[in-house]
Scaffold this active site. Structure first.
Site, mmCIF file in Angstrom:
data_model
loop_
_atom_site.group_PDB
_atom_site.id
_atom_site.type_symbol
_atom_site.label_atom_id
_atom_site.label_comp_id
_atom_site.label_asym_id
_atom_site.label_seq_id
_atom_site.Cartn_x
_atom_site.Cartn_y
_atom_site.Cartn_z
ATOM 1 N N LYS A 156 0.846 -1.198 0.000
ATOM 2 C CA LYS A 156 0.000 0.000 0.000
ATOM 3 C C LYS A 156 0.879 1.245 0.000
ATOM 4 C CE LYS A 156 -2.097 1.540 3.807
ATOM 5 N NZ LYS A 156 -1.804 3.002 3.907
ATOM 6 N N ASP B 115 -3.653 4.271 -1.690
ATOM 7 C CA ASP B 115 -4.538 4.668 -0.585
ATOM 8 C C ASP B 115 -4.509 6.186 -0.409
ATOM 9 O OD1 ASP B 115 -6.045 4.744 1.750
ATOM 10 O OD2 ASP B 115 -4.331 4.245 3.031
ATOM 11 N N LYS C 93 -7.596 8.007 -0.671
ATOM 12 C CA LYS C 93 -8.911 8.387 -0.126
ATOM 13 C C LYS C 93 -9.481 9.627 -0.826
ATOM 14 C CE LYS C 93 -7.640 6.660 4.491
ATOM 15 N NZ LYS C 93 -6.194 6.402 4.211
ATOM 16 N N ASP D 48 -13.707 14.691 -3.078
ATOM 17 C CA ASP D 48 -13.802 16.014 -3.682
ATOM 18 C C ASP D 48 -15.070 16.046 -4.528
ATOM 19 O OD1 ASP D 48 -13.044 18.591 -4.850
ATOM 20 O OD2 ASP D 48 -10.982 18.071 -4.281
ATOM 21 N N THR E 293 -10.052 3.794 11.182
ATOM 22 C CA THR E 293 -10.011 2.907 12.345
ATOM 23 C C THR E 293 -9.507 3.602 13.597
ATOM 24 O OG1 THR E 293 -7.849 2.095 11.605
ATOM 25 C CG2 THR E 293 -9.782 0.779 11.017
ATOM 26 N N ARG F 234 3.301 -1.119 10.543
ATOM 27 C CA ARG F 234 4.452 -1.123 11.441
ATOM 28 C C ARG F 234 4.852 -2.490 11.996
ATOM 29 N NH1 ARG F 234 2.472 4.404 14.244
ATOM 30 N NH2 ARG F 234 0.553 3.607 13.304
#
Length: 244
Positions: free
Chosen positions: A33, A60, A62, A65, A117, A208
């Site tokens: 990603k 990614d 998002k 608009d 999240t 991570r």
């Protein structure tokens, strides 16, 4: 592995670190990603370079608009050759339709973000959204499905209910995945990889825990083994009329 279910989040500040890290991974064992930080720093050329190394890329960004702007952004992403891209469901029906028209079904996967999240009930109050997080997620997921999108990004904690409501063909992409014992960082609605698959998730975004591991390749293999062959209990494929 013909259809890797783990998407490694390349949350790095520059292209050099991202490229160096992908050299530690096998593109047959994961997808990757590219998010806002890395894309802003390194741009489309990095995406093309990663694709050239054999990786499927989830872009990614998002997009959120006016419909024409989002449609043009989606077209540009599709031209890069990405495997998956996302828009924000809060952009509304017209925007979602425009995105779908810009990325024909069967080309790049087009999914929608429901709620981040990191958001809790108190955050919903702040932005004027009513109901519990799972209720908001379900409403936005149903909107995305109604507009012809391939799936949504959602917490694994909502995946089981979404799978019941949306049916088996709807794609659920789950961030906030943390192997047992890993730090939660700023994530609030999290679960383990195995539990996420049991709940109905199709793809797991893990950052991570893998990128900061001493041996990322070994951890990735272990996580793939953990989710391999996990049985998902068949759920009824309900229609939207059941929830009108």
């Amino acid at each position: 592995m013909s259809d890797p279910r783990i998407i490694v989040a390349l949350d790095f500040p520059d292209a050099e670190e991202a490229i160096s890290f992908t050299a530690k991974l096998d593109p047959t064992e994961c997808r990757v990603k590219v998010g806002k930080e890395l894309f802003t720093a390194a741009g489309p050329r990095l995406v093309e370079k990663i694709i050239g190394r054999g990786f499927d890329v989830f872009l990614d960004l998002k997009f959120h608009d006016i419909p024409s702007t989002v449609a043009n952004a989606c077209k540009a992403a599709a031209r890069l050759g990405v495997w998956m891209m996302n828009v924000h469901a809060l952009g509304g029906r017209k925007m979602l339709h425009a995105a779908r028209e810009a990325v024909p079904t069967g080309s790049a996967k087009l999914i929608a973000v429901t709620l981040l999240t990191s958001m809790e009930h108190s955050d919903l109050d702040d932005v004027g959204l009513k109901g519990e997080p799972q209720d908001v997620v379900r409403r936005l997921a149903m909107l995305a499905q109604d507009c012809g999108l391939d799936g949504v990004v959602s917490s694994a904690l909502e995946a089981a209910e979404l799978r019941k409501a949306m049916g088996e063909r709807f794609c659920l992409v789950t961030p906030g995945i943390r192997p047992a014992g890993a730090s939660l960082d700023e994530q609030k609605r999290v679960t383990t990889p195995r539990q996420a698959i049991i709940n109905g998730s199709n793809y797991l975004v893990i950052g991570r825990p893998i990128t900061q591991a001493s041996d990322p390749a070994s951890l990735l293999r272990r996580l793939n083994q953990e989710i391999a062959g996990v049985e998902i209990t068949p759920l009824p494929d309900r229609t939207r009329n059941d929830h009108a």
